[in-house]
Write a protein that holds these residues in place. Structure first.
Motif, PDB file in Angstrom:
ATOM      1  N   SER A 164       0.776  -1.110  -0.062  1.00  0.00           N
ATOM      2  CA  SER A 164      -0.127  -0.063  -0.112  1.00  0.00           C
ATOM      3  C   SER A 164       0.878   1.422  -0.016  1.00  0.00           C
ATOM      4  CB  SER A 164      -0.828  -0.034   1.152  1.00  0.00           C
ATOM      5  OG  SER A 164      -1.527   1.308   1.390  1.00  0.00           O
ATOM      6  N   ASN A 165       0.482   2.054  -0.936  1.00  0.00           N
ATOM      7  CA  ASN A 165       1.236   3.586  -1.163  1.00  0.00           C
ATOM      8  C   ASN A 165       0.155   4.510  -1.420  1.00  0.00           C
ATOM      9  OD1 ASN A 165       3.155   5.485  -0.886  1.00  0.00           O
ATOM     10  ND2 ASN A 165       3.388   5.119  -3.050  1.00  0.00           N
ATOM     11  N   PRO A 166      -0.658   4.802  -0.590  1.00  0.00           N
ATOM     12  CA  PRO A 166      -1.973   5.991  -0.787  1.00  0.00           C
ATOM     13  C   PRO A 166      -1.581   7.025  -1.610  1.00  0.00           C
ATOM     14  CG  PRO A 166      -1.443   5.727   1.422  1.00  0.00           C
ATOM     15  CD  PRO A 166      -0.374   4.763   0.946  1.00  0.00           C
ATOM     16  N   GLY A 167      -2.117   7.099  -2.988  1.00  0.00           N
ATOM     17  CA  GLY A 167      -2.113   8.408  -3.390  1.00  0.00           C
ATOM     18  C   GLY A 167      -3.054   9.432  -2.811  1.00  0.00           C
ATOM     19  N   SER A 168      -3.798   9.042  -1.862  1.00  0.00           N
ATOM     20  CA  SER A 168      -4.769   9.781  -0.986  1.00  0.00           C
ATOM     21  C   SER A 168      -4.029  10.504  -0.041  1.00  0.00           C
ATOM     22  CB  SER A 168      -6.025   8.854  -0.217  1.00  0.00           C
ATOM     23  OG  SER A 168      -5.336   7.573   0.162  1.00  0.00           O
ATOM     24  N   ILE A 169      -2.696  10.323   0.142  1.00  0.00           N
ATOM     25  CA  ILE A 169      -1.945  11.049   1.007  1.00  0.00           C
ATOM     26  C   ILE A 169      -1.856  12.525   0.698  1.00  0.00           C
ATOM     27  CG2 ILE A 169       0.190  11.211  -0.191  1.00  0.00           C
ATOM     28  CD1 ILE A 169      -0.010  10.486   3.553  1.00  0.00           C
ATOM     29  N   GLY A 170      -2.428  12.904  -0.355  1.00  0.00           N
ATOM     30  CA  GLY A 170      -2.668  14.292  -0.863  1.00  0.00           C
ATOM     31  C   GLY A 170      -3.803  14.657  -0.209  1.00  0.00           C
ATOM     32  N   GLY A 171      -4.978  14.133   0.102  1.00  0.00           N
ATOM     33  CA  GLY A 171      -5.819  14.321   0.843  1.00  0.00           C
ATOM     34  C   GLY A 171      -5.815  14.697   2.421  1.00  0.00           C
ATOM     35  N   ALA A 172      -4.979  13.621   2.879  1.00  0.00           N
ATOM     36  CA  ALA A 172      -4.226  13.833   4.164  1.00  0.00           C
ATOM     37  C   ALA A 172      -3.398  14.986   4.394  1.00  0.00           C
ATOM     38  CB  ALA A 172      -3.625  12.787   4.261  1.00  0.00           C
ATOM     39  N   GLY A 173      -2.650  15.476   3.440  1.00  0.00           N
ATOM     40  CA  GLY A 173      -1.962  16.665   3.367  1.00  0.00           C
ATOM     41  C   GLY A 173      -2.707  18.004   3.368  1.00  0.00           C
ATOM     42  N   MET A 174      -3.883  17.794   2.661  1.00  0.00           N
ATOM     43  CA  MET A 174      -4.854  19.009   2.710  1.00  0.00           C
ATOM     44  C   MET A 174      -5.302  19.328   4.197  1.00  0.00           C
ATOM     45  SD  MET A 174      -6.124  21.404   0.881  1.00  0.00           S
ATOM     46  CE  MET A 174      -5.460  21.077  -0.820  1.00  0.00           C
ATOM     47  N   THR A 175      -5.740  17.875   4.676  1.00  0.00           N
ATOM     48  CA  THR A 175      -6.541  17.934   6.021  1.00  0.00           C
ATOM     49  C   THR A 175      -5.395  18.696   7.110  1.00  0.00           C
ATOM     50  OG1 THR A 175      -7.981  16.318   5.686  1.00  0.00           O
ATOM     51  CG2 THR A 175      -7.294  16.752   7.959  1.00  0.00           C
ATOM     52  N   LEU A 176      -4.213  18.108   6.892  1.00  0.00           N
ATOM     53  CA  LEU A 176      -3.157  18.546   7.804  1.00  0.00           C
ATOM     54  C   LEU A 176      -2.999  19.997   7.742  1.00  0.00           C
ATOM     55  CD1 LEU A 176      -0.899  18.327  10.077  1.00  0.00           C
ATOM     56  CD2 LEU A 176       0.671  17.523   8.232  1.00  0.00           C
ATOM     57  N   ALA A 177      -2.865  20.673   6.469  1.00  0.00           N
ATOM     58  CA  ALA A 177      -2.498  21.985   6.307  1.00  0.00           C
ATOM     59  C   ALA A 177      -3.803  22.738   7.046  1.00  0.00           C
ATOM     60  CB  ALA A 177      -2.534  22.378   4.943  1.00  0.00           C
ATOM     61  N   LEU A 178      -5.018  22.381   6.765  1.00  0.00           N
ATOM     62  CA  LEU A 178      -6.516  22.993   7.230  1.00  0.00           C
ATOM     63  C   LEU A 178      -6.440  22.850   8.785  1.00  0.00           C
ATOM     64  CD1 LEU A 178      -8.767  21.914   4.617  1.00  0.00           C
ATOM     65  CD2 LEU A 178      -7.861  24.356   4.865  1.00  0.00           C
ATOM     66  N   ARG A 179      -5.951  21.922   9.194  1.00  0.00           N
ATOM     67  CA  ARG A 179      -5.815  21.793  10.935  1.00  0.00           C
ATOM     68  C   ARG A 179      -4.871  22.770  11.197  1.00  0.00           C
ATOM     69  NH1 ARG A 179      -6.253  15.119  11.612  1.00  0.00           N
ATOM     70  NH2 ARG A 179      -8.223  14.715  11.120  1.00  0.00           N
ATOM     71  N   ILE A 180      -3.809  22.911  10.771  1.00  0.00           N
ATOM     72  CA  ILE A 180      -2.832  23.869  11.418  1.00  0.00           C
ATOM     73  C   ILE A 180      -3.384  25.260  11.187  1.00  0.00           C
ATOM     74  CG2 ILE A 180      -0.594  24.747  11.217  1.00  0.00           C
ATOM     75  CD1 ILE A 180       0.358  21.772  10.067  1.00  0.00           C
ATOM     76  N   LEU A 181      -3.902  25.616  10.001  1.00  0.00           N
ATOM     77  CA  LEU A 181      -4.453  26.789   9.944  1.00  0.00           C
ATOM     78  C   LEU A 181      -5.684  27.155  10.674  1.00  0.00           C
ATOM     79  CD1 LEU A 181      -4.846  26.994   6.009  1.00  0.00           C
ATOM     80  CD2 LEU A 181      -3.176  28.594   7.478  1.00  0.00           C
ATOM     81  N   GLU A 182      -6.214  26.040  11.350  1.00  0.00           N
ATOM     82  CA  GLU A 182      -7.381  26.321  12.351  1.00  0.00           C
ATOM     83  C   GLU A 182      -6.758  26.159  13.663  1.00  0.00           C
ATOM     84  OE1 GLU A 182     -11.273  26.411  11.639  1.00  0.00           O
ATOM     85  OE2 GLU A 182     -10.056  27.377  10.124  1.00  0.00           O
ATOM     86  N   GLY A 183      -5.602  26.083  14.059  1.00  0.00           N
ATOM     87  CA  GLY A 183      -4.921  25.894  15.245  1.00  0.00           C
ATOM     88  C   GLY A 183      -4.580  24.812  15.969  1.00  0.00           C
ATOM     89  N   GLN A 184      -5.032  23.478  14.994  1.00  0.00           N
ATOM     90  CA  GLN A 184      -4.549  22.520  15.561  1.00  0.00           C
ATOM     91  C   GLN A 184      -3.155  21.717  15.039  1.00  0.00           C
ATOM     92  OE1 GLN A 184      -7.908  19.379  14.902  1.00  0.00           O
ATOM     93  NE2 GLN A 184      -9.066  21.175  14.289  1.00  0.00           N
ATOM     94  N   VAL A 185      -2.303  22.444  15.589  1.00  0.00           N
ATOM     95  CA  VAL A 185      -0.822  22.073  15.334  1.00  0.00           C
ATOM     96  C   VAL A 185      -0.325  20.873  15.962  1.00  0.00           C
ATOM     97  CG1 VAL A 185       1.511  22.994  15.451  1.00  0.00           C
ATOM     98  CG2 VAL A 185      -0.514  24.550  15.388  1.00  0.00           C
ATOM     99  N   PRO A 186       0.470  19.904  14.870  1.00  0.00           N
ATOM    100  CA  PRO A 186       0.802  18.676  15.689  1.00  0.00           C
ATOM    101  C   PRO A 186       1.949  18.857  16.528  1.00  0.00           C
ATOM    102  CG  PRO A 186       1.348  18.846  13.423  1.00  0.00           C
ATOM    103  CD  PRO A 186       0.295  19.981  13.455  1.00  0.00           C
ATOM    104  N   GLU A 187       2.155  17.915  17.339  1.00  0.00           N
ATOM    105  CA  GLU A 187       3.287  17.924  18.013  1.00  0.00           C
ATOM    106  C   GLU A 187       4.700  17.925  17.336  1.00  0.00           C
ATOM    107  OE1 GLU A 187       3.354  15.189  21.334  1.00  0.00           O
ATOM    108  OE2 GLU A 187       1.311  16.013  22.204  1.00  0.00           O
ATOM    109  N   GLY A 188       4.855  16.915  16.353  1.00  0.00           N
ATOM    110  CA  GLY A 188       6.163  16.613  15.609  1.00  0.00           C
ATOM    111  C   GLY A 188       5.956  17.380  14.188  1.00  0.00           C
TER     112      GLY A 188
END
Lengths: 302, 39
Positions: free
Chosen positions: A264-288
């Motif tokens: 498995s190597n999901p191209g859907s990682i693009g969607g995950a990256g979009m979610t991560l960017a939006l979470r950070i913009l919304e103040g949900q910054v990951p620890e690492g």
């Protein structure tokens, strides 16, 4: 006022009723997200970009996308990212052509307050976030399975991705780890497919035409055309490792006598990256700075 | 396992892992449609 500025302002406003009213205004002005991709004509990358677009739409937080999607190198990607900075995007989701050659543009973006998320393969710029498949483990899983199928000995064809790409470097680490654990395996041919179907297929056709012994093939995701090359060359199939691309998975189920594994190597990682960017913009910054999605267990034909 | 992983609706070059739990919320039809905001 950008959506980011509006949301920052909202944090300083007291009063639930007023907050509710402003939230409505903020939602009416969503984010603008930049996308940078440097490989066209590759199904995996196409799915990645479509996942970014679909996730942006599904989130309800994005007004528009600014997409730089073309075949280019690190120099071209530096230009693309700087254009996105000039366009005033709130975040950039990027599949980097290099682990470090685009760091200067990324640093310029983050210095301007733009969130940068690298997907699929990591960048070394400390201000960026990375989210990807564990590429080293991806290669190790598939190569270990392959070498076991080969009985721990014999010639393998090693079909890599794009030279210099971070994912290719990481996968090479995993492949070499499996190789070190199987000293009877030798690399008969090592080629870079550039993650291009036509190029990879022609390389395999040439290898088979040369008559060199081949007991197994490891591919970095250019897979179904390798099976096609064996069939078209009328050469008996050997164990082949690929990604979980639909065509290759279909071959595993339908090609008589074919034994292979899809990792498995999901191209859907693009969607995950979009979610991560939006979470950070919304103040949900990951620890690492780096997050992994773990490769699914290999799926081997019986 | 292989049979379950197949998806004839996808382009042969597209990975069958079209979604990632906790990270993506679109449907299969939406990713195939490949539409972003405003499109």
């Amino acid at each position: 006022m950008g959506a980011r500025t509006m949301r920052t302002f909202m944090q300083g406003v007291a009063g639930a009723a007023l907050l509710a009213g402003l939230a409505g205004a903020a939602m009416a002005e969503g984010y603008t997200i930049g996308i940078s991709n440097t490989v066209q004509g590759n199904g995996w990358r196409e799915e990645m970009v479509c996942a970014m677009k679909a996730q942006a739409l599904s989130s309800g937080l994005v007004d528009s996308l600014n997409i730089a999607h073309r075949n280019t190198d690190a120099a071209g990607q530096l230009e693309d990212i700087r254009n996105l900075i000039q366009a005033g995007v709130d975040a950039i989701v990027v599949n980097p052509s290099s682990a470090d050659a685009i760091n200067s543009a990324i640093a310029e973006a983050t210095a301007a307050g733009i969130v940068v998320v690298a997907v699929d393969q990591a960048v070394s710029e400390a201000s960026a976030y990375n989210i990807s498949n564990d590429q080293e483990e991806y290669a190790y899983l598939g190569a270990s399975w392959l070498f076991q199928q080969m009985g721990g000995e014999g010639p393998v064809v090693y079909m890599r991705g794009a030279a210099g790409a971070g994912a290719d470097n990481d996968r090479d680490t995993g492949f070499q780890r499996a190789l070190a654990e199987n000293p009877g395996i030798r690399v008969a041919q090592e080629v870079f497919t550039g993650w291009q179907q036509d190029q990879g297929k022609q390389q395999m056709l040439d290898i088979l035409a040369s008559g060199i012994p081949v007991a197994g093939v490891w591919t970095s995701g250019i897979d179904n055309v390798i099976v096609d090359a064996f069939i078209e060359s009328d050469v008996p199939l050997v164990p082949i490792v690929g990604a979980d691309n639909a065509g290759f998975v279909g071959q595993l189920a339908s090609v008589e006598g074919f034994v292979g594994a899809a990792v498995s190597n999901p191209g859907s990682i693009g969607g995950a990256g979009m979610t991560l960017a939006l979470r950070i913009l919304e103040g949900q910054v990951p620890e690492g700075q780096t997050l992994y999605v773990t490769p699914a267990p290999k799926k081997a034909a019986p | 396992m292989i049979a379950a992983a197949q998806n004839p609706n996808l382009d042969p070059e597209w990975p069958v892992s079209v979604a990632i739990a906790d990270w993506t919320t679109y449907s299969l039809d939406e990713i195939i449609a490949c539409k972003g905001p405003g499109e």
